[in-house]
Motif scaffolding. Structure first.
Motif, PDB file in Angstrom:
ATOM      1  N   MET A 130       2.717   7.482   3.892  1.00  0.00           N
ATOM      2  CA  MET A 130       2.525   5.980   3.417  1.00  0.00           C
ATOM      3  C   MET A 130       3.376   5.024   4.186  1.00  0.00           C
ATOM      4  SD  MET A 130       3.451   4.107  -0.360  1.00  0.00           S
ATOM      5  CE  MET A 130       2.006   4.899  -1.354  1.00  0.00           C
ATOM      6  N   ALA A 134       1.614   2.413   6.458  1.00  0.00           N
ATOM      7  CA  ALA A 134       2.053   0.805   6.407  1.00  0.00           C
ATOM      8  C   ALA A 134       2.225   0.179   7.543  1.00  0.00           C
ATOM      9  CB  ALA A 134       3.059   0.426   5.244  1.00  0.00           C
TER      10      ALA A 134
ATOM     11  N   MET B   1       8.818   3.776  -6.073  1.00  0.00           N
ATOM     12  CA  MET B   1       8.935   4.498  -4.981  1.00  0.00           C
ATOM     13  C   MET B   1       7.687   5.042  -4.138  1.00  0.00           C
ATOM     14  SD  MET B   1      10.773   6.631  -3.191  1.00  0.00           S
ATOM     15  CE  MET B   1       9.922   7.104  -1.726  1.00  0.00           C
ATOM     16  N   ASN B   2       6.289   5.050  -5.107  1.00  0.00           N
ATOM     17  CA  ASN B   2       5.183   5.457  -4.349  1.00  0.00           C
ATOM     18  C   ASN B   2       4.378   4.356  -4.320  1.00  0.00           C
ATOM     19  OD1 ASN B   2       5.453   8.322  -3.943  1.00  0.00           O
ATOM     20  ND2 ASN B   2       4.931   8.501  -5.922  1.00  0.00           N
ATOM     21  N   THR B   3       4.892   3.074  -4.302  1.00  0.00           N
ATOM     22  CA  THR B   3       4.132   1.988  -3.939  1.00  0.00           C
ATOM     23  C   THR B   3       4.845   0.930  -2.838  1.00  0.00           C
ATOM     24  OG1 THR B   3       5.005   0.793  -5.900  1.00  0.00           O
ATOM     25  CG2 THR B   3       2.825   2.012  -6.293  1.00  0.00           C
ATOM     26  N   ILE B   4       3.878   0.422  -2.058  1.00  0.00           N
ATOM     27  CA  ILE B   4       4.704  -0.351  -1.157  1.00  0.00           C
ATOM     28  C   ILE B   4       4.242  -1.814  -1.731  1.00  0.00           C
ATOM     29  CG2 ILE B   4       4.653  -1.150   0.908  1.00  0.00           C
ATOM     30  CD1 ILE B   4       4.550   1.574   1.881  1.00  0.00           C
TER      31      ILE B   4
END
Lengths: 194, 512
Positions: A130, A134, B1-4
């Motif tokens: 991720m 990003a 944690m798993n997301t931005i």
């Protein structure tokens, strides 16, 4: 402790496979050993908390590229090569260069160990798919675009080189001297001339 | 944690205007490719498309000179004089190559659309090597340029020499790229940054000083290969001799200039002298010394090896090695400069030297291409015997180019040499003074083989019958541009130098 053991296990595997790759005369055995190197390396990446690189290593190197290499080796139907006595003298030079490379590696190792340590803050997100995604589409947007052009160009280049002779007048030029002798003074005819 | 979170992300900061010249060149390449695939019989249109693209790109480049923020795309692209001047050199080399290659395209039925597309993409890579302010961009630019050049060197598929050239260039070039990439990775490990400005800020306090040193050494190997300096020059003569002449012309001038752009940016701007920190002083001393030794070896070996050549292309290849050595003198001068102004002037002199070398060398290679005939089989010195009075236009222009390569006053080569030697002398360092003396002595040595070609053309008898070739329009145009350039840069060089060195936003990495 466990990571150290794992590291030495996989590092030993990688080095062993690399040695076996260089040692074997049969290119197919070498190719298979190279797959072993890639797999061992990707295991090391997993222990270093870089799962994305590990997956890419397996998918692209061990998967795609090595399959191509093995195909080419099989298609070319290589005979086992005889050792070239002519190039014997290169062994000593190679050994010498190898020692220099080893010395260099030890230099880095010692110098880095000696240098005053600065604690590097471990970043949890680094190495995760991720965070790579990003960063790719924010900070590193321009490099991604350049890679697009790079790949396009690599395709064009591959097609040009692999295509059958599209230039009808070309034949294999082995020796220009022969051509020079047989040359009937040919006139270059340009459509636009001064 | 798993997301931005969206707000955590860095803004992409796309500044299209800052990379417009590069984009136009890439679009020209794509258009050339598409046009060729729909109209396969054409021979000149894709060349025209490419030339128009290069011209538009040059206009945009000129209009944005000194008119943009210092960096854009999150610091990826620099907008300083270094970028502008080297990008201009890249565009010029590419345009001249298109003109020079028209004869070869006619003669050997090259896949023309693909050739022009590759040339455009190579130019795109060169421009990003000049504009990249980040190791990532520089490496991608270099790879784009290199892969295109590998293919172009092998375009004459039926010729074993061309195959050998492409193969050697590909294998050794990939090897050098690996060194370069390894060096970049080590520098990233040492400083935690790939951005040149950030690296320059971290040089005084890197995480691992030893890695910086080793990384720098690896970069010298990689770039040393690309600009063809001794001891990384071994590929040069074979590759330059085997590649088709117009491609050789491109390789001598283009990739060398682009590699110097990145080389200068990383070392002069990225590894500045920080006098208060011993490790940084040591780093600076090390790379200056390494480059000085390389420059001396490069000039001497290049010139001495050129003397014994019997093939004009091979002679020019060794001369190209020697010229890389002269350019290194200016580069070292830039590294030793005491003030930012002096440093910028020295960098401008390197760019100017590459420009003068490109003008002269492309002119010379235009004639070599024309006289080479099919498969470049007429490139030995004896093939130039006595052509002087049978084809005065070609012979006199080739003589002029040889004199400019030699560095005779009033020609571009002279101004270029004066300018690259000056910063090294002004640094007031004994080592650099010795370097300049060696360079001047080498210039004298080089007179032998440059003048030899002139002697061969005018004073030797030709045993076989020879008729002068008609000069096609495109070659004629290239010659006129090159001759005008040789005199213009030799006599009225002030304007160009001022443009290259002054008035633009200066790179933020200051000499401290």
């Amino acid at each position: 402790m466990a990571t150290t053991v794992l590291f030495f296990l996989f590092a030993g595997l990688a080095i062993g496979c690399a040695l076996s790759m260089v040692y074997h005369r049969n290119p197919l055995y070498s190719a298979v050993s190279l797959v072993g190197v890639f797999i061992a390396l990707s295991c090391i990446y997993v222990t270093l908390a870089a799962p994305f690189i590990a997956a890419v290593q397996i998918l692209i190197y061990a998967g795609a590229i090595m399959v191509l290499v093995v195909f080419v080796i099989m298609l070319l139907n290589l005979d086992e090569e005889k050792p070239l006595n002519r190039l014997r003298y290169l062994y000593s030079i190679g050994g010498f260069l190898g020692i220099i490379l080893m010395a260099q590696t030890f230099f880095i190792f010692i110098a880095v160990n000696k240098a005053p340590k600065k604690p590097i803050v471990a970043d949890e997100s680094v190495g995760k798919t991720m965070s790579i995604g990003a960063n790719m589409y924010t900070e590193y947007l321009l490099p991604v675009e350049i890679v697009g052009i790079l790949l396009l160009m690599a395709i064009i280049g591959g097609v040009i080189l692999a295509r059958r002779f599209s230039q009808p007048e070309l034949r294999l030029v082995v020796n220009n001297e022969l051509d020079k002798r047989n040359e009937s003074e040919e006139k270059d005819d340009y459509r636009i001339a001064l | 944690m798993n997301t931005i979170l969206l707000m955590d992300l860095i803004k992409p900061d796309p500044n299209i205007a800052a990379v417009l010249p590069e984009m136009i060149v890439a679009i020209a390449g794509i258009l050339a490719m598409l046009y060729d695939s729909f109209v396969p019989k054409q021979r000149y249109v894709t060349g025209a498309i490419s030339l128009i693209g290069l011209a538009i790109s040059a206009i945009f480049l000129y209009s944005m000179w000194g008119d943009l923020p210092e960096t854009s795309w999150n610091g990826m692209v620099a907008n300083d004089n270094l970028r502008m001047s080297f990008s201009f050199v890249a565009l010029f080399v590419s345009a001249m190559t298109i003109l020079v290659s028209s004869v070869w395209i006619d003669r050997e039925k090259v896949p023309v659309g693909e050739y022009h597309a590759l040339l455009m993409f190579a130019t795109f890579g060169m421009m990003f090597m000049a504009s990249g302010n980040d190791l990532v961009i520089m490496f991608l630019g270099l790879e784009t340029l290199s892969i295109a050049t590998y293919v172009m060197a092998g375009l004459r598929k039926g010729d074993l020499k061309s195959n050998e050239s492409a193969m050697k260039y590909f294998i050794l070039g990939s090897f050098a790229s690996a060194f370069l990439l390894y060096g970049m990775a080590l520098i990233y490990g040492a400083t935690g940054a790939t951005n040149i400005t950030e690296i320059a800020a971290k040089v005084a306090s890197p995480n691992f000083p030893a890695l910086l040193l080793v990384g720098g050494a690896m970069l010298i190997v990689g770039f040393g290969f690309k600009v063809a300096t001794v001891p990384f020059h071994v590929w040069t003569p074979d590759v330059y001799e085997g590649a088709p002449s117009p491609v050789t012309a491109f390789m001598m001038a283009g990739p060398k200039a682009a590699a110097f752009a990145s080389f200068v940016r990383i070392f002069v701007l990225g590894f500045p002298l920080v006098a208060s920190v011993p490790a940084a002083v040591f780093l600076h001393e090390s790379w200056i010394t390494a480059l000085t030794v390389m420059a001396i070896l490069t000039m001497t070996l290049g010139n001495i090896a050129a003397i014994v050549q019997n093939n004009v292309k091979r002679m020019l290849a060794y001369s190209s090695i020697a010229h890389a050595g002269y350019t290194l003198v200016g580069f070292i001068g830039a590294g030793m400069a005491k003030t930012p102004e002096a440093r910028d002037a020295a960098i401008a002199s390197v760019a100017f030297y590459m420009l003068t070398y490109a003008v002269t060398n492309l002119g010379a290679m235009a004639i070599v291409t024309l006289l080479g005939q099919k498969n470049d089989r007429r490139t030995e010195f004896e093939d130039y015997n006595g052509i002087g009075f049978k084809s005065p236009v070609l012979a006199f222009s080739l003589s002029l180019f040889m004199l400019s390569l030699l560095g005779l006053p009033l020609t571009a080569g002279f101004m270029g040499k004066v300018l690259v030697f000056r910063p090294a002398l002004e640094a007031g360092n004994l080592m650099l003074a010795v370097l300049v003396v060696v360079a001047v002595v080498n210039t004298a040595i080089s007179a032998y083989y440059y003048l030899r070609l002139i002697v061969v053309m005018f004073f030797r008898e030709r045993t076989t019958d020879w008729t002068a070739p008609k000069i096609p329009f495109a070659i004629g145009a290239a010659l006129v541009i090159a001759i005008a350039g040789v005199f213009y840069f030799g006599i009225f060089s002030n304007g160009v130098i001022e443009k290259f060195s002054k008035s633009a936003p200066i790179q933020s990495a200051q000499v401290k």
